[in-house]
Write a protein that holds these residues in place. Structure first.
Motif, PDB file in Angstrom:
ATOM      1  N   VAL A  22      69.232  76.953   7.535  1.00  0.00           N
ATOM      2  CA  VAL A  22      67.783  77.139   7.667  1.00  0.00           C
ATOM      3  C   VAL A  22      67.053  76.106   6.818  1.00  0.00           C
ATOM      4  N   TRP A  23      67.549  75.912   5.585  1.00  0.00           N
ATOM      5  CA  TRP A  23      66.902  74.952   4.690  1.00  0.00           C
ATOM      6  C   TRP A  23      66.942  73.551   5.286  1.00  0.00           C
ATOM      7  N   LEU A  24      68.106  73.162   5.811  1.00  0.00           N
ATOM      8  CA  LEU A  24      68.256  71.826   6.387  1.00  0.00           C
ATOM      9  C   LEU A  24      67.301  71.627   7.558  1.00  0.00           C
ATOM     10  N   ILE A  25      67.238  72.645   8.438  1.00  0.00           N
ATOM     11  CA  ILE A  25      66.364  72.550   9.603  1.00  0.00           C
ATOM     12  C   ILE A  25      64.920  72.362   9.162  1.00  0.00           C
ATOM     13  N   GLU A  26      64.515  73.185   8.181  1.00  0.00           N
ATOM     14  CA  GLU A  26      63.118  73.117   7.753  1.00  0.00           C
ATOM     15  C   GLU A  26      62.828  71.825   7.005  1.00  0.00           C
ATOM     16  N   ALA A  27      63.819  71.332   6.229  1.00  0.00           N
ATOM     17  CA  ALA A  27      63.601  70.087   5.499  1.00  0.00           C
ATOM     18  C   ALA A  27      63.459  68.910   6.466  1.00  0.00           C
ATOM     19  N   LEU A  28      64.305  68.881   7.491  1.00  0.00           N
ATOM     20  CA  LEU A  28      64.219  67.809   8.493  1.00  0.00           C
ATOM     21  C   LEU A  28      62.866  67.829   9.182  1.00  0.00           C
ATOM     22  N   GLN A  29      62.431  69.070   9.474  1.00  0.00           N
ATOM     23  CA  GLN A  29      61.165  69.236  10.163  1.00  0.00           C
ATOM     24  C   GLN A  29      60.009  68.781   9.268  1.00  0.00           C
ATOM     25  N   ARG A  30      60.052  69.189   7.999  1.00  0.00           N
ATOM     26  CA  ARG A  30      58.985  68.823   7.063  1.00  0.00           C
ATOM     27  C   ARG A  30      58.920  67.321   6.848  1.00  0.00           C
ATOM     28  N   SER A  31      60.081  66.666   6.867  1.00  0.00           N
ATOM     29  CA  SER A  31      60.092  65.229   6.612  1.00  0.00           C
ATOM     30  C   SER A  31      59.457  64.452   7.760  1.00  0.00           C
ATOM     31  N   GLY A  32      59.185  65.157   8.873  1.00  0.00           N
ATOM     32  CA  GLY A  32      58.544  64.491   9.997  1.00  0.00           C
ATOM     33  C   GLY A  32      59.498  63.658  10.815  1.00  0.00           C
ATOM     34  N   ARG A  33      60.783  63.693  10.503  1.00  0.00           N
ATOM     35  CA  ARG A  33      61.723  62.844  11.244  1.00  0.00           C
ATOM     36  C   ARG A  33      62.129  63.487  12.563  1.00  0.00           C
TER      37      ARG A  33
END
Lengths: 368, 369
Positions: free
Chosen positions: B73-84
């Motif tokens: 979940v953290w990875l998914i949200e971090a990727l999403q937040r990074s805008g990539r």
């Protein structure tokens, strides 16, 4: 004789390449359409189709089973869009329902069917995790046909795809057949999933669609370039996975291919020069800001002109480097301004505003 | 039915009920597929923990799995937040990779692990009652029952305690923030609860069908009600009823228990999609027909009002002419006239239609006079 001379391995490798190219191309469309999870839902939804096709026909021929998979996949996507039109449920709920309920039905049917010896021989559960070893030269023809059809559909509607993917509203007003393209994309997704589940399996098929495109997205902002790159990543990843699976005992093809494409995507996310995590971190460290923008550069020209009594003067390139420290690709921005006819360059490489450039700059100047 | 089957049924219903609560919250947050992501991502955690402790019943497996679920979940949200990557692509990239890793680990350890990929996908509900909970030599019942009941109790306590926070952030996270609540904390709590539920239900129903048990009851409840507490209660009831139904279905058709349960909760959803009041297909159809009929009655009255005192009244108000004039197909037009007659909006006189007072009022009302 090396194992790569083995005809079976050659068929496997060719299949992996075709599959990777297909998944990368269609995955690019899905990613840009923000429907990356459609493949996940469709591939799970295919399972009851496979089992029912076997049940009704008693055939274990791959084309028959895959026809069932395609029927279930198409039915599933149509049901999902009907559900979205008639309820307030969100898209992810609809996709989740589709994948879990259809898959549950598939499992229930499978457990029922597998009680007969005939069905156990048909090896229906090979579709769960995929069994590339079962691939025959005839399957390659199907995949090649699939790739050609996808290529044809892309080439035929190339401009329309671009318009729909980048500005759907505008495309609609331009008379682009948006709904037809949506249907085509759904159809292509079902097609790729169906061709791929034999080797990758229904559970992991979605990754083949998502990962190559997600990786390619990091390297380029151009549609065509992204698609070619995604196809290449797909080929590389699934080829690597398939070969490792062929060479090492106990390694199933599907998961190995998924790890292959995911590694490429992860490397792209980390390393791609413009969007990558490490380059961005490095730029932040050494104080490089984003790429120079032509608009800001034009204002720099204007400021210099103002300093020379509103008259465009010739300045060496280094002046602009100093005015915008740390900005990458100054030359690109300069060339953009030249192409627009706002800036000219003399034989010594010095730069000056044109009359038109001066007008343009004054127009764009932010009121202070 | 043997006592053993009753025990399996008890495990099935309590598992379904425990899945329904966090599932409903996820459906409301438009984040339902995170259940799918978590349920796949826990696999490497389970396998790695098993390789360390070599005991399938160890609570460390639950801990390892929860950690991997949250990591995904953290990875998914971090990727999403990074805008990539956007949410769909980030989800689709992360969880199959975790799952593939888990399957590879299982496959490579083939001879040594009592885990097989079928069990991972499908669970082993039918055998779940074999594993007993014993306290001081006393056999209390299937362990899975007590584990799932514990998870359910924890969910009920948490949701009841933080009811307002959960409610507000489920419908509108921005609004919740302005109320001084902490949607981020609720989010983290929900993700942890989701991971914990998925992990504990995993043994019984496997990684895909747990998604059906989480999403379907919540989605169904949403069709029947708009009130948050009612939705939660309804979802639990639907999950319990659906799992019992699935149990009967599996017994009758002699097929996979978990698969039948997914089919049953899916079937309840389909029924509700057709039948639910307001949201259902049927009631939408009825409402649309009623609107069309109502509009037609008003059109008829206005037409009569415009023409009945004019010189061409003889023509315009004749029933057969009318049917042509307003361009309705004739069965529909006849139905409208019949309906206007029975409602006392018009009356017949020598083959002409005349407005009654009620009809005149309706026509004037339509014209805004």
């Amino acid at each position: 004789m090396g194992w790569w001379m083995d005809p079976t391995v050659q068929v496997l490798a060719a299949g992996a390449c075709l599959m990777g190219a297909l998944a990368g191309t269609v995955g690019t469309l899905l990613l840009l359409r923000r429907q990356s999870l459609l493949g996940d839902a469709v591939s799970h939804a295919a399972l009851p189709g496979i089992v029912l096709a076997f049940w009704w026909t008693g055939s274990r021929e791959t084309p028959v089973l895959l026809a069932g998979a395609a029927a279930a996949g198409i039915l599933g996507t149509l049901w999902t869009s009907w559900l979205l039109q008639t309820t307030r449920l969100s898209e992810d709920t609809a996709l989740g329902l589709l994948l879990a309920v259809f898959f549950g039905l598939g499992i229930a049917l499978l457990s029922r069917v597998q009680q007969t010896a005939d069905a156990r021989q048909a090896g229906l559960d090979r579709f769960l995790f995929g069994q590339a070893a079962g691939m025959r030269p005839g399957d390659l023809a199907w995949m090649a046909g699939g790739l050609l059809s996808v290529g044809a559909l892309l080439g035929l509607f190339w401009k329309e795809w671009k318009q729909v993917l980048f500005d759907r509203e505008y495309a609609t007003t331009q008379g682009v057949p948006v709904r037809l393209l949506d249907l085509l994309l759904n159809g292509m997704a079902v097609g790729v999933v169906v061709l791929g589940i034999q080797s990758v399996g229904v559970v992991l098929m979605s990754a083949m669609l998502v990962a190559p495109a997600a990786g390619a997205r990091q390297w380029t902002d151009r549609f065509g370039g992204m698609m070619v790159l995604a196809a290449m990543f797909g080929v590389l990843g699934s080829l690597a996975g398939t070969l490792v699976s062929a060479a090492v005992e106990h390694v199933p093809t599907g998961p190995a291919s998924v790890i292959g494409v995911t590694c490429i995507a992860a490397a792209s996310l980390l390393l791609a020069p413009r969007h990558g995590i490490l380059p961005a971190w490095w730029r932040g460290r050494v104080g490089i800001r984003g790429p120079a923008s032509p608009e800001a550069l034009l204002q720099d020209f204007l400021a210099l002109a103002r300093a020379h009594g509103d008259r465009p003067a010739w300045h060496p390139r280094e002046v602009f480097r100093l005015m915008a420290p740390g900005e990458a690709r100054l030359e690109d921005a300069l060339r953009t301004l030249e192409n627009r006819g706002w800036v000219r360059r003399d034989s010594e490489g010095r730069l000056a505003l044109t009359e038109e450039g001066l007008r343009q700059a004054a127009e764009e100047e932010e009121p202070s | 039915m043997t006592w053993y089957r009753w025990e399996v049924l008890a495990v099935a219903t309590v598992t379904a009920a425990a899945c329904a609560l966090p599932g409903t919250l996820l459906v409301l947050r438009r984040n339902a597929l995170i259940a799918d992501a978590v349920s796949h991502s826990v696999l490497p955690g389970i396998v790695l923990a098993y390789l360390v402790v070599k005991d399938l019943a160890s609570p460390l497996l639950v801990a390892g799995a929860t950690v991997f679920g949250l990591l995904a979940v953290w990875l998914i949200e971090a990727l999403q937040r990074s805008g990539r990557l956007r949410q769909d692509a980030a989800t689709g990239l992360v969880f199959p990779a975790f799952f593939a890793l888990g399957v590879l680990l299982v496959a490579l350890q083939a001879g040594h692990v009592h885990l097989d990929t079928d069990a991972v996908l499908l669970g082993e509900l039918a055998f779940s009652a074999l594993d007993r909970l014993q306290v001081a030599g006393q056999d209390l019942g299937p362990r899975a029952f007590f584990v799932m009941a514990g998870v359910l109790a924890l969910q009920v306590v948490l949701i009841a305690t933080f009811f307002h926070e959960v409610q507000a952030s489920s419908f509108d996270a921005e609004f919740a923030k302005t109320l001084g609540l902490h949607p981020q904390v609720v989010h983290l709590g929900l993700m942890t609860l989701t991971a914990l539920t998925v992990v504990t239900a995993f043994d019984a129903v496997g990684s895909v069908l747990v998604v059906a048990l989480m999403i379907a009851p919540g989605a169904t409840a949403r069709l029947w009600s708009r009130s948050f507490p009612r939705m939660l209660i309804l979802a639990v009831a639907l999950a319990t009823g659906g799992s019992a139904l699935g149990f009967a279905l599996a017994w009758w058709s002699d097929s996979s228990l978990a698969g039948s349960m997914a089919v049953a909760v899916g079937g309840l959803f389909l029924l509700s999609w057709v039948l639910a009041p307001r949201e259902g297909l049927l009631s939408r159809l009825v409402a649309r027909r009623a609107r069309r009929r109502h509009f037609a009655l008003r059109t008829l009255c206005v037409h009569l009002l415009q023409h009945q005192d004019s010189p061409e009244a003889d023509m315009e108000c004749r029933e057969d002419h009318l049917l042509q004039h307003v361009a309705w197909d004739s069965p529909f037009a006849r139905e409208v006239v019949r309906s206007a007659l029975t409602r006392g909006l018009v009356r017949r006189l020598d083959g002409r239609l005349l407005l009654t007072d009620a009809g005149r009022t309706l026509a004037l009302d339509t014209l805004g006079q």
